[in-house]
Design an enzyme around this catalytic site. Structure first.
Site, PDB file in Angstrom:
ATOM      1  N   LYS A  62       1.724  -1.031   2.289  1.00  7.83           N
ATOM      2  CA  LYS A  62       1.881  -2.441   2.343  1.00  7.83           C
ATOM      3  C   LYS A  62       1.367  -3.283   3.548  1.00  7.83           C
ATOM      4  CE  LYS A  62       6.396  -1.799   0.176  1.00  7.83           C
ATOM      5  NZ  LYS A  62       6.298  -2.620  -1.184  1.00  7.83           N
ATOM      6  N   CYS A  63       0.062  -2.639   3.855  1.00 11.48           N
ATOM      7  CA  CYS A  63      -0.575  -3.274   5.108  1.00 11.48           C
ATOM      8  C   CYS A  63      -1.793  -4.079   4.445  1.00 11.48           C
ATOM      9  CB  CYS A  63      -1.081  -2.242   5.910  1.00 11.48           C
ATOM     10  SG  CYS A  63      -2.008  -2.408   7.359  1.00 11.48           S
ATOM     11  N   GLY A  64      -2.081  -5.158   5.309  1.00 11.46           N
ATOM     12  CA  GLY A  64      -3.222  -5.893   5.047  1.00 11.46           C
ATOM     13  C   GLY A  64      -4.528  -5.303   4.714  1.00 11.46           C
ATOM     14  N   THR A  66      -4.491  -2.081   3.381  1.00 10.48           N
ATOM     15  CA  THR A  66      -4.292  -0.907   2.339  1.00 10.48           C
ATOM     16  C   THR A  66      -5.039  -0.839   1.291  1.00 10.48           C
ATOM     17  OG1 THR A  66      -1.793  -0.967   2.969  1.00 10.48           O
ATOM     18  CG2 THR A  66      -2.811  -0.036   1.009  1.00 10.48           C
TER      19      THR A  66
END
Ligand SMILES: *[C@@H]1O[C@H](CO)[C@@H](O)[C@H](O)[C@H]1NC(C)=O
Length: 250
Positions: A62-64, A66
Site C-alpha cells: 500500500k505504498c505510493g 508499490t
C-alpha cells in the site's frame, strides 16, 4: 632421531587438517550462510542462490511506490533470470503501516503482478533505534511495539552490519553480487529499470570485488533527508492509500 621426524610430520599434518576443518566456523558470516522463512512458513537457505546476482528488497502493498516498483521488479527479473538474476522480496509493515495484511494476502497481492520471484514472510528490516525517528513511524514503532523490538530475520541483521545506513522506506534495494558481496544500495524511489546496466555488469562478472561496494546509495548523500524523498516518491506513484491503512488496528 631419524624415526621421530616422520612422526612430527604426521602430527603437523593432523594439526593443520584440524585447523582447516575448523576454519568455516571461524570465518565471518556471509550472505550465503543465512537463512530466512519464506511466505509459506518454510525455512530457506540463501545458499540456494549462491552464484546468482540477487536484489534484496523490502516490499509493501500500500505504498505510493508499490505499483510501479512491483511492475519493474517483475519485468527486470524476467529479463535477467536466465542469466542468473533473482529478486528476494521481504514484506515489511514498518513504514507507515503500508503492509498490514497477512502473508497469505501479500502472496495473493504479489500474484496479481505475476510475481515469480521468492517472497519471504513478513518481517522487520529496521533496528529498534530507528523507532525513535521523529518521522511518522514513531506512532507505529514505539518501544513497546513488538514488531519493532528486534530484527526477526538474519538477512537484514546482516545487511545492516555491512551497510552504513538504515533501510529508508519500502522498496529499499540491495544488489548482491555472485560472490554474496554487497555491490550497491538503491533508494526506494530508484526503480530497478534505472539500474539494469549495473545488474548486467554484476551478471557479467564472476566476483564483485567487494572493495568497491560501499553500500551507500549514490544519491545526494543526505542521510537524513529520506523522508522528503519518500513523500516525493509517494506523490510520484499516483494515488496513495496511505491514510486509509492507518485505520487498521496495530
Ligand atoms: C499477468 O499475466 C496475465 C496473463 O499473462 C496478464 O493477462 C496480466 O496482464 C498480467 N498482469 C500484470 C499486472 O502484468
Amino acid at each position: 632421531m631419524v624415526s621421530i621426524v616422520p612422526l612430527w610430520i604426521l602430527f603437523l599434518t593432523f594439526l593443520s587438517a584440524l585447523l582447516l576443518g575448523s576454519l568455516p566456523q571461524c570465518r565471518a558470516m556471509s550472505f550465503y550462510d543465512l537463512e530466512a522463512v519464506n511466505i509459506d512458513g518454510y525455512r530457506v537457505k540463501l545458499s540456494a542462490y549462491k552464484g546468482k546476482v540477487t536484489l534484496v528488497v523490502n516490499v509493501a502493498s500500500k505504498c505510493g511506490l508499490t505499483d510501479r516498483t512491483y511492475k519493474e521488479l517483475v519485468s527486470v527479473r524476467e529479463s535477467y533470470a536466465r542469466r542468473g538474476f533473482e529478486v528476494l522480496a521481504f514484506p515489511c509493515n514498518q513504514f507507515h503501516d503500508q503492509e498490514p495484511d497477512s502473508n497469505a494476502d501479500i502472496k495473493g497481492f504479489a500474484r496479481s503482478y505475476n510475481v515469480t520471484f521468492p517472497l519471504f514472510a513478513k518481517t522487520t528490516v529496521k533496528r529498534p533505534m530507528c523507532t525513535h525517528d521523529p518521522s511518522a513511524n514513531s506512532l507505529l514503532c514505539g518501544p513497546t511495539s513488538e514488531e519493532c523490538c528486534a530484527f526477526n530475520n538474519q538477512i537484514y541483521e546482516y545487511l545492516m552490519s555491512i551497510s552504513n545506513k538504515p533501510v529508508e522506506w519500502n522498496f529499499a534495494k540491495f544488489l548482491i553480487g555472485r560472490d554474496g558481496g554487497l555491490i550497491k544500495r538503491y533508494q526506494p524511489v530508484e526503480g530497478p529499470r534505472t539500474f539494469t546496466r549495473e545488474i548486467e555488469r554484476a551478471l557479467a562478472s564472476a566476483d564483485t570485488g567487494d572493495g568497491d561496494g560501499d553500500g551507500d546509495g549514490d544519491g545526494d548523500g543526505d542521510g537524513d533527508g529520506d523522508e522528503d524523498d519518500m513523500s516525493h516518491g509517494s506523490s510520484d506513484g499516483g494515488s496513495n492509500p496511505t491514510t486509509e491503512s492507518f485505520s487498521d488496528e496495530m
